[in-house]
Write a protein that holds these residues in place. Structure first.
Motif, PDB file in Angstrom:
ATOM      1  N   HIS A  75      21.601 -39.923  31.762  1.00  0.00           N
ATOM      2  CA  HIS A  75      20.904 -40.904  32.621  1.00  0.00           C
ATOM      3  C   HIS A  75      20.581 -42.116  31.738  1.00  0.00           C
ATOM      4  O   HIS A  75      19.439 -42.372  31.387  1.00  0.00           O
ATOM      5  CB  HIS A  75      19.633 -40.254  33.192  1.00  0.00           C
ATOM      6  N   HIS A  77      20.316 -46.009  30.360  1.00  0.00           N
ATOM      7  CA  HIS A  77      20.068 -47.398  30.775  1.00  0.00           C
ATOM      8  C   HIS A  77      20.234 -48.245  29.516  1.00  0.00           C
ATOM      9  O   HIS A  77      19.245 -48.685  28.923  1.00  0.00           O
ATOM     10  CB  HIS A  77      18.643 -47.575  31.295  1.00  0.00           C
ATOM     11  N   GLU A 150      20.082 -51.122  40.099  1.00  0.00           N
ATOM     12  CA  GLU A 150      19.486 -50.255  41.109  1.00  0.00           C
ATOM     13  C   GLU A 150      19.408 -51.034  42.423  1.00  0.00           C
ATOM     14  O   GLU A 150      18.700 -52.032  42.524  1.00  0.00           O
ATOM     15  CB  GLU A 150      18.093 -49.800  40.642  1.00  0.00           C
ATOM     16  N   LYS A 196      24.140 -47.204  42.080  1.00  0.00           N
ATOM     17  CA  LYS A 196      22.819 -46.573  42.021  1.00  0.00           C
ATOM     18  C   LYS A 196      21.992 -47.006  43.221  1.00  0.00           C
ATOM     19  O   LYS A 196      21.860 -48.201  43.497  1.00  0.00           O
ATOM     20  CB  LYS A 196      22.109 -46.990  40.724  1.00  0.00           C
ATOM     21  N   ASP A 333      15.948 -42.503  31.137  1.00  0.00           N
ATOM     22  CA  ASP A 333      14.862 -43.462  31.072  1.00  0.00           C
ATOM     23  C   ASP A 333      14.380 -43.701  29.648  1.00  0.00           C
ATOM     24  O   ASP A 333      13.189 -43.936  29.418  1.00  0.00           O
ATOM     25  CB  ASP A 333      13.736 -43.076  32.048  1.00  0.00           C
TER      26      ASP A 333
HETATM   27 ZN   LIG Z   1      16.324 -44.334  35.366  1.00  0.00          ZN
END
Ligand SMILES: [Zn+2]
Length: 434
Positions: A75, A77, A150, A196, A333
């Protein structure tokens, strides 16, 4: 040192890693053995007691060390560059932002992660440009699947706008199926692998709490249809139980968080376990809980209360998901000031401490399941003949204590596709936005 450096300009075509404890990623116990790498692949594996024809190979003495598959950040970013606020990402010009994303890619590889599945970029082309530059050998970084920003509804997580002020964050606000479809198609045109969708809200987003499924059925359906029509995937931010069910109903491929999944949602996840991937991305929640302990303001106390409730829900849910054999990936995250890039291996410890995973199960989530979420389970995530030589040689035994993987000094090498890299030394630099 800023990033991982190739150990040598010219790598030997054949390399024998000799005498390590080989842990192959399947959960089988490690064994003393030898692994022969040729070009970018593993070509032979043998127990130490057997001979292995390795004429002309460079021999690496790995006695006393632990050999395992490279880790996969499930996950990622990469363009979240350790800022304290989402809107600080909106303020970054794309040129500067691309360089910082590239730096995060190097840090992640230098922390032992040879692959990364992105869960959103902060601007449309950031993941795409960095993925392509890595694939072309222009920059160093993990194998990367690129995501869109997102897509969120007005007032949802990642909508940083204010009524009186133009201000961007990491999301793109879209309302109604037509807007979702148009933006998803635009991101797909620009080359993302994954769309996303923020189906639920989050802690700290007043107009879209964690427990609310703010993106409608029609909106989710439009986003999924746009991606699936051309064979690409959709990932969802889904904390609310209703958002997990909505994601499953519309065949979303990767359903992140799932914190408040009720028993019906868990049953549905279990029924879809051969198709979907999940990942809690709990690192940020834990880092923020730590950071808020001293905050005695009313807002601080309210935020802390909500985070605690989220933390308790996510622990309950992930204990249960582990028991049901639902595929869960580590990571997530990293890239916030409280939870910076390059510290991603802490997630293994989180899985063991908070979700009841054994060290072997946490390591399998980081390797075998990681190869699967990269859509390359046939060649990534295991130490196996024919697989890509993405390997970590570690001074220590992560099966006894997964925390050894947080210590970059423990990596004798990080190998991606047969090329060795040195770990990223030093603390990650935390950027503070003005
Ligand atoms: Zn995230």
């Amino acid at each position: 040192m800023m990033g991982p450096k190739k150990e040598k300009a010219e790598e030997a075509m054949r390399m024998l890693i000799d005498g390590a404890m080989v842990w192959n990623g399947t959960g089988a116990p490690p064994f003393p053995g030898k692994v022969l790498v040729e070009g970018e692949r593993i070509v032979a594996i043998a127990p130490q007691s057997e001979t292995l024809a390795a004429d002309g190979a460079d021999r690496i003495d790995a006695a006393g060390k632990f050999l395992m598959p490279g880790m996969v950040e499930g996950h990622a970013h990469l363009s979240f560059v350790d800022t304290p606020r989402g809107t600080a990402l909106g303020e970054l010009p794309p040129e500067d932002h691309a360089l910082l994303t590239m730096d995060a890619a190097r840090k992640l590889l230098g922390a032992g992660f040879t692959s990364a599945c992105s869960a959103a970029a902060a601007k449309i082309r950031l993941d795409v440009a960095v993925r392509d530059a890595i694939n072309q050998g222009v920059i160093d970084g993990p194998r990367l699947l690129a995501a869109s920003p997102e897509l969120t509804v007005t007032g949802g997580l990642g909508d940083g706008r204010k009524l009186h002020l133009h201000q961007d964050s990491f999301g793109i606000a879209v309302d109604g199926p037509d807007e979702v479809r148009r933006m998803a198609r635009l991101c797909l045109r620009e080359g993302v692998d994954t769309i996303k969708l923020n189906i639920s809200g989050d802690v700290g987003t007043e107009s879209a709490p964690s427990e609310a499924a703010v993106m409608t059925d029609a909106e989710v359906s439009a986003g999924v249809e746009a991606a699936h029509t051309i064979g690409r995937r959709v990932a969802a931010h889904a904390r609310a139980s209703a958002s997990v069910k909505r994601a499953l109903k519309h065949a979303v491929d990767v359903i992140y968080h799932c914190d408040y999944a009720d028993s019906e949602a868990l049953d549905l996840l279990e029924a879809a376990r051969d198709r979907v991937f999940t990942g809690p991305a709990v690192g940020l929640v834990l880092a923020r809980l730590e950071g808020l302990r001293g905050d005695n303001t009313p807002q601080g106390r309210l935020y802390l209360e909500r985070l605690k409730s989220l933390y308790e829900a996510t622990c309950r849910t992930h204990h249960e998901m582990r028991k049901r054999g639902i595929r869960i990936v580590i990571g997530g995250d990293y890239g916030f000031a409280a939870n910076p890039q390059g510290t991603n291996a802490r997630d293994l410890e989180h899985f063991v401490t908070h979700f009841g995973f054994s060290p072997s199960e946490a390591l399998q989530a980081a390797t075998r399941t990681g190869g699967e979420i990269m859509q390359r389970g046939h060649e990534l995530g295991l130490v196996k003949e024919g697989y890509l030589a993405d390997l970590l040689l570690v001074d220590g035994d992560p099966l006894k204590d997964v925390r050894v993987l947080q210590d970059k000094k423990r990596f004798a090498f990080i190998m991606k596709g047969g090329v060795r890299y040195l770990p990223c030394e030093g603390a990650p630099h935390v950027r503070q936005a003005q």
